[in-house]
Design an enzyme around this catalytic site. Structure first.
Site, PDB file in Angstrom:
ATOM      1  N   ASP A 182      81.968  24.357  71.294  1.00 57.89           N
ATOM      2  CA  ASP A 182      82.413  24.501  72.190  1.00 57.89           C
ATOM      3  C   ASP A 182      82.972  26.313  71.948  1.00 57.89           C
ATOM      4  O   ASP A 182      83.000  26.909  73.043  1.00 57.89           O
ATOM      5  CB  ASP A 182      82.829  23.505  72.910  1.00 57.89           C
ATOM      6  CG  ASP A 182      82.625  22.056  73.776  1.00 57.89           C
ATOM      7  OD1 ASP A 182      81.505  21.905  73.481  1.00 57.89           O
ATOM      8  OD2 ASP A 182      83.562  21.371  73.435  1.00 57.89           O
TER       9      ASP A 182
ATOM     10  N   ASP B 241      68.474  30.775  74.057  1.00 60.70           N
ATOM     11  CA  ASP B 241      68.857  29.055  73.258  1.00 60.70           C
ATOM     12  C   ASP B 241      69.763  29.602  71.433  1.00 60.70           C
ATOM     13  O   ASP B 241      68.631  30.036  70.895  1.00 60.70           O
ATOM     14  CB  ASP B 241      67.681  28.536  73.328  1.00 60.70           C
ATOM     15  CG  ASP B 241      68.012  27.265  72.914  1.00 60.70           C
ATOM     16  OD1 ASP B 241      68.236  26.435  73.608  1.00 60.70           O
ATOM     17  OD2 ASP B 241      68.499  26.823  70.876  1.00 60.70           O
ATOM     18  N   ILE B 242      70.111  29.446  71.838  1.00 54.46           N
ATOM     19  CA  ILE B 242      71.208  29.374  70.375  1.00 54.46           C
ATOM     20  C   ILE B 242      70.625  28.149  68.846  1.00 54.46           C
ATOM     21  O   ILE B 242      69.764  26.971  69.472  1.00 54.46           O
ATOM     22  CB  ILE B 242      72.725  28.446  70.604  1.00 54.46           C
ATOM     23  CG1 ILE B 242      73.362  29.444  71.248  1.00 54.46           C
ATOM     24  CG2 ILE B 242      73.607  28.749  69.212  1.00 54.46           C
ATOM     25  CD1 ILE B 242      75.221  28.505  71.338  1.00 54.46           C
TER      26      ILE B 242
ATOM     27  N   ASN C 237      76.786  21.580  65.418  1.00 51.44           N
ATOM     28  CA  ASN C 237      77.323  20.550  65.834  1.00 51.44           C
ATOM     29  C   ASN C 237      77.734  20.331  65.088  1.00 51.44           C
ATOM     30  O   ASN C 237      78.857  18.597  64.653  1.00 51.44           O
ATOM     31  CB  ASN C 237      77.044  19.690  66.936  1.00 51.44           C
ATOM     32  CG  ASN C 237      77.235  20.530  68.429  1.00 51.44           C
ATOM     33  OD1 ASN C 237      78.547  21.333  68.751  1.00 51.44           O
ATOM     34  ND2 ASN C 237      76.334  20.598  69.254  1.00 51.44           N
TER      35      ASN C 237
ATOM     36  N   GLU D 155      73.057  24.197  74.694  1.00 48.52           N
ATOM     37  CA  GLU D 155      73.008  25.604  74.234  1.00 48.52           C
ATOM     38  C   GLU D 155      72.080  26.683  74.382  1.00 48.52           C
ATOM     39  O   GLU D 155      72.112  28.068  73.746  1.00 48.52           O
ATOM     40  CB  GLU D 155      72.769  25.436  72.560  1.00 48.52           C
ATOM     41  CG  GLU D 155      71.133  25.117  72.646  1.00 48.52           C
ATOM     42  CD  GLU D 155      71.198  23.806  72.413  1.00 48.52           C
ATOM     43  OE1 GLU D 155      69.808  23.299  71.949  1.00 48.52           O
ATOM     44  OE2 GLU D 155      71.641  23.255  73.027  1.00 48.52           O
TER      45      GLU D 155
END
Length: 301
Positions: free
Chosen positions: A186, A169-170, A177, A212
Site C-alpha cells: 500500500d 503497471d508495477i 506484497n 497496481e
C-alpha cells in the site's frame, strides 16, 4: 519510516474557540468507505477486537491498536503499542495532536480527521471527493477517469487534436506484497502515485485503473511524446528505491502507449461509430502486455 524515527508531539492547550467537540473520522480507504465515526466520547479505541469502539477486521491490526483522545480543545491520536504501528500523514507516531484534514492510517484502513465549525459540510465534501478519487493513492479513480476520458476523446476528435494514453503497471507487485507485506505494498502504491503526479502536467489526467495498474491521459501530445514521458517516468520509478519501515524496496514499472489515431483506425476497421473509451484503453493495455512479456521495466508503443 520505521520505529526509530517515530514522531512524538507535546500536547499543549489551545484556545477554547478551537474546541473539537464535533470532530469525527471518515473512512477514505477500507471496507467501510465513507463511514463517519463521531468522536463524541473522551476516548475512542480502534482495533481488531469486538470490544473496541471502532472495529476493523484486518490481520495487520492489533486487537487494541490505537486510541483517539478528545480533550475538548484538542484531539490526539495515540498508538497502543501495536505490532504494525499507527501513521499520521505517512509518519509513524506514538502520540500526535491531530489537525483538520490529517490522515490516520491503521493497518490498510485510512481515516480522515475532520474538525471545525462545520463538520457536516466537510463530511459531505469528503463523500463527494470519494466519488472521484481513489482513497489510497489520492488520484482519480477508474470511474471518474473514464468519464473524463470520454469527454476528452470527444473534444479531441471534434477538433482533430492529438491525445495519447499510457497504461502503467508495477512489475512483480504480488511478489512485493508476499515478501514485504500488504502494508508495504500500500505504501508503494501511494508513493508511486505521488512520484508520478509530481512530474506530469496540470492538464494531464492520472488515475488508478485497478490494483497496481495506473492510467495516464495526455491531451495535445502525440504517441512519440507520450512514450518519451513514459520513459522519463519509468526511470523516475526505477532510479530510487522506495523505503518502508527502514527497508529499501526496488520498484520498476512497465508501460504501454497508444494514441487517438490508432483508436480511430481500430474503430473504423470494426465499423463501430460509437465513442468507446474501452477500445482506446485496450490498445494501450495490449502494448503493456507486450512490455511485460518482453522483460518488464520498459515502455512499448
Amino acid at each position: 519510516m520505521g520505529k526509530d524515527s517515530t514522531v512524538v508531539t507535546v500536547i499543549s492547550k489551545v484556545p477554547k474557540e478551537q474546541a473539537k467537540k464535533d470532530a469525527c473520522l471518515v473512512v477514505i480507504n477500507g471496507a467501510d468507505l465513507g463511514k463517519k465515526y463521531v468522536l463524541a466520547q473522551s476516548s475512542t479505541v480502534i482495533g481488531r477486537s469486538s470490544k473496541v469502539d471502532i472495529q476493523i477486521d484486518e490481520e495487520s491490526i492489533s486487537r487494541s491498536h490505537a486510541v483517539i483522545d478528545n480533550y475538548g480543545d484538542s484531539v490526539v491520536a495515540r498508538d497502543l503499542e501495536s505490532t504494525n504501528g499507527t501513521y499520521v500523514n505517512d509518519n509513524q507516531v506514538r502520540e500526535k495532536k491531530l489537525m483538520d484534514g490529517d490522515q490516520i492510517k491503521i493497518g490498510r484502513t485510512i481515516f480522515k480527521f475532520l474538525s471545525g465549525s462545520n463538520v457536516e459540510a466537510q463530511y459531505h465534501d469528503e463523500i463527494y471527493k470519494l466519488t472521484t478519487t481513489d482513497g489510497l493513492t489520492q488520484i482519480y479513480n477508474k470511474r471518474y477517469f473514464l468519464k473524463e476520458m470520454e469527454r476528452e476523446m470527444s473534444r479531441s476528435l471534434r477538433y482533430d487534436r492529438e491525445l495519447t494514453l499510457v497504461m502503467l503497471d508495477i512489475d512483480h507487485f504480488k511478489a512485493i506484497n508476499d515478501t514485504y507485506g500488504h502494508l508495504a505494498g500500500d505504501h508503494i502504491l501511494r508513493q508511486v502515485a505521488r512520484r508520478i503526479k509530481e512530474h506530469i502536467r496540470r492538464d494531464d489526467v492520472f488515475g488508478r485503473y485497478g490494483g497496481e495498474e495506473f492510467i495516464l491521459m495526455l491531451p495535445e501530445l502525440g504517441k512519440v511524446q507520450g512514450a518519451h514521458l513514459g520513459e522519463k517516468l519509468r526511470r523516475l520509478i526505477d532510479g530510487e528505491p522506495f523505503v518502508f519501515d527502514n527497508i529499501s524496496i526496488p520498484v520498476t514499472m512497465s508501460m504501454g502507449v497508444s494514441d487517438l489515431l490508432e483508436y480511430r483506425e481500430a474503430v473504423a476497421a470494426l465499423g463501430d461509430p460509437e465513442l468507446n473509451p474501452f477500445a482506446f484503453v485496450k490498445i494501450s493495455d495490449d502494448r503493456l502486455y507486450v512490455a511485460k512479456q518482453s522483460g518488464r521495466n520498459r515502455v512499448v508503443m
